[in-house]
Design a protein around this motif. Sequence first.
Motif, PDB file in Angstrom:
ATOM      1  N   TRP A   1       3.150   4.868  -7.241  1.00  0.00           N
ATOM      2  CA  TRP A   1       3.713   5.486  -8.432  1.00  0.00           C
ATOM      3  C   TRP A   1       3.011   4.905  -9.642  1.00  0.00           C
ATOM      4  N   GLU A   2       3.280   5.490 -10.802  1.00  0.00           N
ATOM      5  CA  GLU A   2       2.710   5.001 -12.053  1.00  0.00           C
ATOM      6  C   GLU A   2       3.843   4.525 -12.947  1.00  0.00           C
ATOM      7  N   GLN A   3       3.650   3.367 -13.565  1.00  0.00           N
ATOM      8  CA  GLN A   3       4.669   2.809 -14.461  1.00  0.00           C
ATOM      9  C   GLN A   3       3.948   2.230 -15.671  1.00  0.00           C
ATOM     10  N   ALA A   4       4.358   2.669 -16.840  1.00  0.00           N
ATOM     11  CA  ALA A   4       3.745   2.220 -18.096  1.00  0.00           C
ATOM     12  C   ALA A   4       2.233   2.413 -18.072  1.00  0.00           C
ATOM     13  N   GLY A   5       1.776   3.538 -17.501  1.00  0.00           N
ATOM     14  CA  GLY A   5       0.358   3.856 -17.470  1.00  0.00           C
ATOM     15  C   GLY A   5      -0.459   3.083 -16.447  1.00  0.00           C
ATOM     16  N   LYS A   6       0.181   2.299 -15.610  1.00  0.00           N
ATOM     17  CA  LYS A   6      -0.533   1.509 -14.607  1.00  0.00           C
ATOM     18  C   LYS A   6      -0.100   1.920 -13.208  1.00  0.00           C
ATOM     19  N   ALA A   7      -1.081   1.998 -12.315  1.00  0.00           N
ATOM     20  CA  ALA A   7      -0.799   2.344 -10.925  1.00  0.00           C
ATOM     21  C   ALA A   7      -0.068   1.185 -10.254  1.00  0.00           C
ATOM     22  N   GLN A   8       0.988   1.509  -9.527  1.00  0.00           N
ATOM     23  CA  GLN A   8       1.785   0.520  -8.800  1.00  0.00           C
ATOM     24  C   GLN A   8       1.847   0.957  -7.338  1.00  0.00           C
ATOM     25  N   SER A   9       2.044  -0.003  -6.441  1.00  0.00           N
ATOM     26  CA  SER A   9       2.206   0.354  -5.031  1.00  0.00           C
ATOM     27  C   SER A   9       2.927  -0.765  -4.290  1.00  0.00           C
ATOM     28  N   ILE A  10       3.505  -0.380  -3.175  1.00  0.00           N
ATOM     29  CA  ILE A  10       4.137  -1.331  -2.272  1.00  0.00           C
ATOM     30  C   ILE A  10       3.891  -0.830  -0.857  1.00  0.00           C
ATOM     31  N   THR A  11       3.669  -1.766   0.058  1.00  0.00           N
ATOM     32  CA  THR A  11       3.465  -1.437   1.463  1.00  0.00           C
ATOM     33  C   THR A  11       4.529  -2.146   2.277  1.00  0.00           C
ATOM     34  N   MET A  12       5.178  -1.387   3.154  1.00  0.00           N
ATOM     35  CA  MET A  12       6.225  -1.933   4.008  1.00  0.00           C
ATOM     36  C   MET A  12       5.863  -1.651   5.463  1.00  0.00           C
ATOM     37  N   THR A  13       6.065  -2.631   6.323  1.00  0.00           N
ATOM     38  CA  THR A  13       5.772  -2.464   7.744  1.00  0.00           C
ATOM     39  C   THR A  13       7.005  -2.837   8.550  1.00  0.00           C
ATOM     40  N   GLY A  14       7.282  -2.041   9.570  1.00  0.00           N
ATOM     41  CA  GLY A  14       8.422  -2.307  10.443  1.00  0.00           C
ATOM     42  C   GLY A  14       8.109  -1.817  11.844  1.00  0.00           C
ATOM     43  N   ALA A  15       9.066  -1.946  12.719  1.00  0.00           N
ATOM     44  CA  ALA A  15       8.886  -1.527  14.112  1.00  0.00           C
ATOM     45  C   ALA A  15      10.055  -0.635  14.535  1.00  0.00           C
ATOM     46  N   VAL A  16       9.727   0.359  15.350  1.00  0.00           N
ATOM     47  CA  VAL A  16      10.729   1.278  15.890  1.00  0.00           C
ATOM     48  C   VAL A  16      10.606   1.236  17.414  1.00  0.00           C
ATOM     49  N   PRO A  17      11.701   0.957  18.133  1.00  0.00           N
ATOM     50  CA  PRO A  17      11.617   0.963  19.598  1.00  0.00           C
ATOM     51  C   PRO A  17      11.126   2.322  20.102  1.00  0.00           C
ATOM     52  N   ARG A  18      10.276   2.310  21.082  1.00  0.00           N
ATOM     53  CA  ARG A  18       9.686   3.547  21.602  1.00  0.00           C
ATOM     54  C   ARG A  18      10.764   4.546  22.024  1.00  0.00           C
ATOM     55  N   GLY A  19      11.864   4.071  22.564  1.00  0.00           N
ATOM     56  CA  GLY A  19      12.943   4.951  22.996  1.00  0.00           C
ATOM     57  C   GLY A  19      13.649   5.679  21.861  1.00  0.00           C
TER      58      GLY A  19
END
Length: 74
Positions: free
Chosen positions: A46-64
């Motif tokens: 996203w952009e905030q106050a004219g600056k590009a921002q980002s966040i990366t989240m990683t998780g796991a989901v059981p195959r079932g």
Amino acid sequence: PLPKATLPVDSAFKRESGIFNQFRWKAIGKLGARGLFYEVTVDVHWEQAGKAQSITMTGAVPRGRVEPGWSESK
């Protein structure tokens, strides 16, 4: 799509829609060790106050818990 929530008035819905339209995201999934789970990474930008921002989240989901027919090629 917007989160499933019933907002009491139309103006609240429009405000929430405007907020969510500012974000862009992509999700990447790969089969984890020994095929027991999927590792899922979501990048949000996203952009905030004219600056590009980002966040990366990683998780796991059981195959079932993954719907039948889903594949890494989708």
